[in-house]
Design an enzyme around this catalytic site. Structure first.
Site, PDB file in Angstrom:
ATOM      1  N   HIS A  19       0.840  -1.203   0.000  1.00 37.25           N
ATOM      2  CA  HIS A  19       0.000   0.000   0.000  1.00 37.25           C
ATOM      3  C   HIS A  19       0.878   1.257   0.000  1.00 37.25           C
ATOM      4  O   HIS A  19       0.624   2.221  -0.735  1.00 37.25           O
ATOM      5  CB  HIS A  19      -0.871   0.063   1.259  1.00 37.25           C
ATOM      6  CG  HIS A  19      -1.901  -1.017   1.384  1.00 37.25           C
ATOM      7  ND1 HIS A  19      -2.088  -1.749   2.541  1.00 37.25           N
ATOM      8  CD2 HIS A  19      -2.844  -1.462   0.514  1.00 37.25           C
ATOM      9  CE1 HIS A  19      -3.078  -2.597   2.375  1.00 37.25           C
ATOM     10  NE2 HIS A  19      -3.560  -2.456   1.152  1.00 37.25           N
ATOM     11  N   LYS A  43     -17.713  -5.980   9.422  1.00 34.98           N
ATOM     12  CA  LYS A  43     -16.883  -7.094   8.929  1.00 34.98           C
ATOM     13  C   LYS A  43     -15.858  -7.534   9.969  1.00 34.98           C
ATOM     14  O   LYS A  43     -14.974  -8.323   9.665  1.00 34.98           O
ATOM     15  CB  LYS A  43     -16.135  -6.649   7.669  1.00 34.98           C
ATOM     16  CG  LYS A  43     -16.948  -6.740   6.387  1.00 34.98           C
ATOM     17  CD  LYS A  43     -15.987  -6.441   5.262  1.00 34.98           C
ATOM     18  CE  LYS A  43     -16.441  -6.668   3.887  1.00 34.98           C
ATOM     19  NZ  LYS A  43     -15.398  -6.190   2.946  1.00 34.98           N
ATOM     20  N   ARG A  92      -2.099  -6.184  -8.211  1.00 37.46           N
ATOM     21  CA  ARG A  92      -0.925  -7.011  -7.906  1.00 37.46           C
ATOM     22  C   ARG A  92      -0.712  -8.120  -8.923  1.00 37.46           C
ATOM     23  O   ARG A  92       0.394  -8.463  -9.279  1.00 37.46           O
ATOM     24  CB  ARG A  92      -1.071  -7.644  -6.512  1.00 37.46           C
ATOM     25  CG  ARG A  92      -1.011  -6.654  -5.395  1.00 37.46           C
ATOM     26  CD  ARG A  92      -1.517  -7.244  -4.119  1.00 37.46           C
ATOM     27  NE  ARG A  92      -2.929  -7.599  -4.241  1.00 37.46           N
ATOM     28  CZ  ARG A  92      -3.705  -7.970  -3.249  1.00 37.46           C
ATOM     29  NH1 ARG A  92      -3.215  -8.074  -2.040  1.00 37.46           N
ATOM     30  NH2 ARG A  92      -4.972  -8.251  -3.448  1.00 37.46           N
ATOM     31  N   SER A 130      -3.098  -7.734   3.287  1.00 29.05           N
ATOM     32  CA  SER A 130      -3.312  -7.550   4.728  1.00 29.05           C
ATOM     33  C   SER A 130      -3.736  -8.875   5.363  1.00 29.05           C
ATOM     34  O   SER A 130      -3.339  -9.194   6.490  1.00 29.05           O
ATOM     35  CB  SER A 130      -4.405  -6.504   4.975  1.00 29.05           C
ATOM     36  OG  SER A 130      -4.039  -5.276   4.406  1.00 29.05           O
TER      37      SER A 130
END
Ligand code: PNS
Length: 189
Positions: A19, A43, A92, A130
């Site tokens: 990031h 979440k 990515r 993450s």
């Protein structure tokens, strides 16, 4: 000429070096880069939105053209509120493409003035997420070089908070991040 504002949205739970690499790449292209942290408490993120914002602000403290905000609701509404027209997303691998394509086209449908720009992170970070950072850390693997040291410290504290168990820091034991049953937290709710 009007100022160009890019919005780099995400969950950032937590922010990692991939990031940060994308943020570095955005800065020369726009007058302002707004890192937009999704407020998604339903979440059950590891870090509350306020802490995600705080840790990113600390990391970007020397970047005068970056700011960090949280948002909820539609991204395009948040962008209208800022007067921003460009969403930046990191790409990515091919596996990211389908979801990103859907999000970009949905955002464009919701607001035709919004364009999405994709940036590739440094190759070393092309596998980084993450989710993997949290999983590797929780299982005792080292995440040095993948997230900044301040994030590693916060990972330990956040996992203790969540599990009620102590997580050994890299300096505190041979297995960084391993959840240690009985280390002060056993039996806690
Ligand atoms: O880091 P993430 O979890 O891949 O980021 C996803 C994010 C925050 C960019 C996306 O979930 C989002 O924009 N959410 C806001 C809700 C929204 O606008 N949804 C409709 C457009 S896809």
């Amino acid at each position: 000429m009007s100022r160009t504002i890019a919005v780099y949205p995400g969950s950032f739970d937590p922010i990692h070096n991939g990031h940060l690499d994308i943020i570095e790449r955005c800065v020369p292209t726009f007058d302002e880069v707004v890192v937009a942290v999704l407020y998604n408490e339903q979440k059950r993120p590891l870090f509350p939105a306020e802490e995600r914002v705080e840790m990113i602000r600390e990391l970007l403290a020397d970047k005068t053209r970056c700011r960090v905000e949280s948002f909820s609701g539609l991204l395009v509404d948040f962008m209208d509120h800022l007067g921003a027209r460009t969403v930046v997303r990191g790409l990515r691998a091919v596996s990211d493409f389908e979801t990103e394509f859907q999000m970009a086209l949905m955002n464009r449908r919701l607001n035709p003035r919004v364009e999405t720009m994709f940036m590739m992170p440094r190759e070393d970070y092309s596998y980084l997420s993450s989710r993997l950072v949290k999983e590797v850390y929780a299982l005792g693997g080292g995440v040095d070089g993948l997230v900044p040291p301040s994030v590693i410290e916060r990972l330990g504290r956040a996992m203790e908070r969540r599990s009620g168990l102590r997580v050994a820091s890299p300096a505190g034991g041979p297995e960084p991040g391993r959840v240690e049953p009985g280390a002060g937290g056993e039996g806690e709710a």
